[in-house]
Design a protein around this motif. Structure first.
Motif, PDB file in Angstrom:
ATOM      1  N   ARG A 190     -12.135  -0.597  -4.109  1.00 57.99           N
ATOM      2  CA  ARG A 190     -12.477   0.789  -3.764  1.00 57.99           C
ATOM      3  C   ARG A 190     -12.347   1.646  -5.018  1.00 57.99           C
TER       4      ARG A 190
ATOM      5  N   ASP B 180      -3.911  -3.719   2.765  1.00 54.43           N
ATOM      6  CA  ASP B 180      -5.035  -3.009   3.384  1.00 54.43           C
ATOM      7  C   ASP B 180      -4.627  -2.484   4.760  1.00 54.43           C
TER       8      ASP B 180
ATOM      9  N   PRO C  87      -9.852   6.295  -2.601  1.00 57.58           N
ATOM     10  CA  PRO C  87      -9.657   5.156  -1.686  1.00 57.58           C
ATOM     11  C   PRO C  87      -9.040   3.979  -2.437  1.00 57.58           C
TER      12      PRO C  87
ATOM     13  N   ASP D 175      -8.202   3.422   3.304  1.00 58.59           N
ATOM     14  CA  ASP D 175      -9.491   3.741   2.686  1.00 58.59           C
ATOM     15  C   ASP D 175      -9.775   5.237   2.724  1.00 58.59           C
ATOM     16  N   ALA D 176      -8.946   6.006   3.450  1.00 60.88           N
ATOM     17  CA  ALA D 176      -9.186   7.438   3.600  1.00 60.88           C
ATOM     18  C   ALA D 176      -8.393   8.288   2.613  1.00 60.88           C
TER      19      ALA D 176
ATOM     20  N   HIS E  56      -7.209   9.550  -1.290  1.00 60.04           N
ATOM     21  CA  HIS E  56      -8.027   9.875  -2.474  1.00 60.04           C
ATOM     22  C   HIS E  56      -7.268   9.525  -3.758  1.00 60.04           C
TER      23      HIS E  56
ATOM     24  N   SER F 196      -9.739   3.225  -6.583  1.00 62.96           N
ATOM     25  CA  SER F 196      -8.512   3.413  -7.365  1.00 62.96           C
ATOM     26  C   SER F 196      -8.426   2.523  -8.597  1.00 62.96           C
TER      27      SER F 196
ATOM     28  N   ASP G 139       0.811  -1.214   0.000  1.00 66.62           N
ATOM     29  CA  ASP G 139       0.000   0.000   0.000  1.00 66.62           C
ATOM     30  C   ASP G 139       0.850   1.272   0.000  1.00 66.62           C
TER      31      ASP G 139
END
Length: 339
Positions: free
Chosen positions: A327, A275, A285, A280-281, A283, A329, A247
């Motif tokens: 999500r 993950d 996500p 998830d926050a 931009h 992306s 990530d």
């Protein structure tokens, strides 16, 4: 206040007080006596002498946990899982951020052993690891977590890397992508090596080996991810999707794409791995492969407990099943103009 002194005040045998003060044996004493002992111990500020207990039993009830990078958000949930499970059995964790340098890791191991830890859980393992050799020569129980070595000399808990890569590629192929690039993590660690192998196998299964490729990413960091993404965009100008090594590398891809005026996912889709907390926050996500980080820690603790209890059947390899988390992306493949 001593154990014998407390027993004298209560009018019970010292062994009864000892059993009550040990969470592992407390259940062996009746409820009424148990409550009296605990109340009197609290009133007098009595605490068991752990050093004396360690000398008597040969167990310190300490487990050393060695991390490669405490700033990486994947490790806190892992350590929490280790602590949650070990605490149930009366063990306490001594944690150290040892980095990637093997001489530093060996120094940390020696310091932990000097403090009489009963076992070690290593998140620092490389595919050929002299530190594990050092641990085995010292006769200490060892389990690796999140990574494993090629020889499989010690028990380990890790993610099913091949499945994670297959899920990533299948998701992107279903969206119409055929030009995929994997930013591969360091090859001296099992995560980087196995994810690369898994990606190449998934490409071959979909007949995409000739249209896609890999670019080395020297570290699992945002900065290394940006550099690798820059190289990928130069080397594969027609790419439409990036499979990041983790990530943090994916966040580096966001930086690279933004600097070039490219949009995610409209121009290039990006998928991460792990993950990690709060991913998830960002931009957009991040679509990623979820690894059960807390569960990984629990499983590592259970392996070390079995090893300490000497009822583990030799070396055990636990592989956790990852899942795809979709999500913002990743999106349908769109043809973009390439300068």
């Amino acid at each position: 206040m001593t154990l014998k002194g407390l027993a004298g005040i209560l009018g019970v045998h010292p062994s009864t007080v000892g059993r009550v003060m040990d969470p592992q044996t407390r259940h062996m004493v009746g409820e009424e006596v148990r409550q009296r002992v605990l109340k009197e111990a609290a009133r007098h500020g009595y605490r068991p002498n752990k050093l004396a207990a360690a000398m008597r039993t040969g167990r310190s009830k300490l487990v050393g946990v060695m991390l490669p990078d405490i700033t990486n958000p994947v490790f806190p949930p892992m350590v929490l899982g280790i602590e949650d499970e070990l605490r149930k059995h009366g063990y306490v964790v001594l944690m150290s951020n040892a980095g990637d340098d093997k001489s530093q890791q060996r120094y940390v191991v020696d310091q932990l052993l000097a403090r009489q830890v009963d076992a070690l859980i290593l998140a620092t393992a490389t595919r050929e690891d002299p530190v594990i050799t050092h641990c085995l020569e010292a006769g200490v129980a060892v389990v690796t977590v999140n990574r494993n070595e090629d020889d499989g000399r010690v028990s380990s808990v890790a993610n099913d890397e091949a499945l994670g890569m297959r899920l990533s590629v299948e998701h992107l192929v279903a969206l119409g992508h055929r030009r995929l690039v994997h930013l591969v993590g360091p090859q001296q660690v099992s995560t980087g090596h196995l994810r690369k192998v898994g990606f190449e196998e998934a490409l071959a299964a979909h007949g995409l080996a000739g249209e896609s490729g890999v670019v080395d990413c020297l570290a699992y960091t945002r900065e290394a991810g940006k550099l690798a993404c820059d190289q990928a965009l130069e080397r594969y100008p027609g790419l439409t999707a990036i499979v990041a090594g983790n990530d943090l590398v994916a966040i580096g891809c966001y930086d690279s794409l933004r600097a070039r005026g490219l949009r995610c996912p409209e121009d290039v889709s990006v998928i991460g791995h792990n993950d990690m907390p709060f991913i998830d926050a960002v931009h957009p996500p991040l679509t990623t492969i979820r690894i059960g980080l807390h569960e990984m820690g629990i499983q590592a603790a259970q392996l070390i407990l079995r090893r300490l209890q000497q009822d583990a059947p030799g070396v055990m390899e636990v592989r956790l099943r990852p899942e795809l988390v979709i999500r913002g992306s990743t999106g349908p493949c769109a043809t973009r103009s390439v300068p």
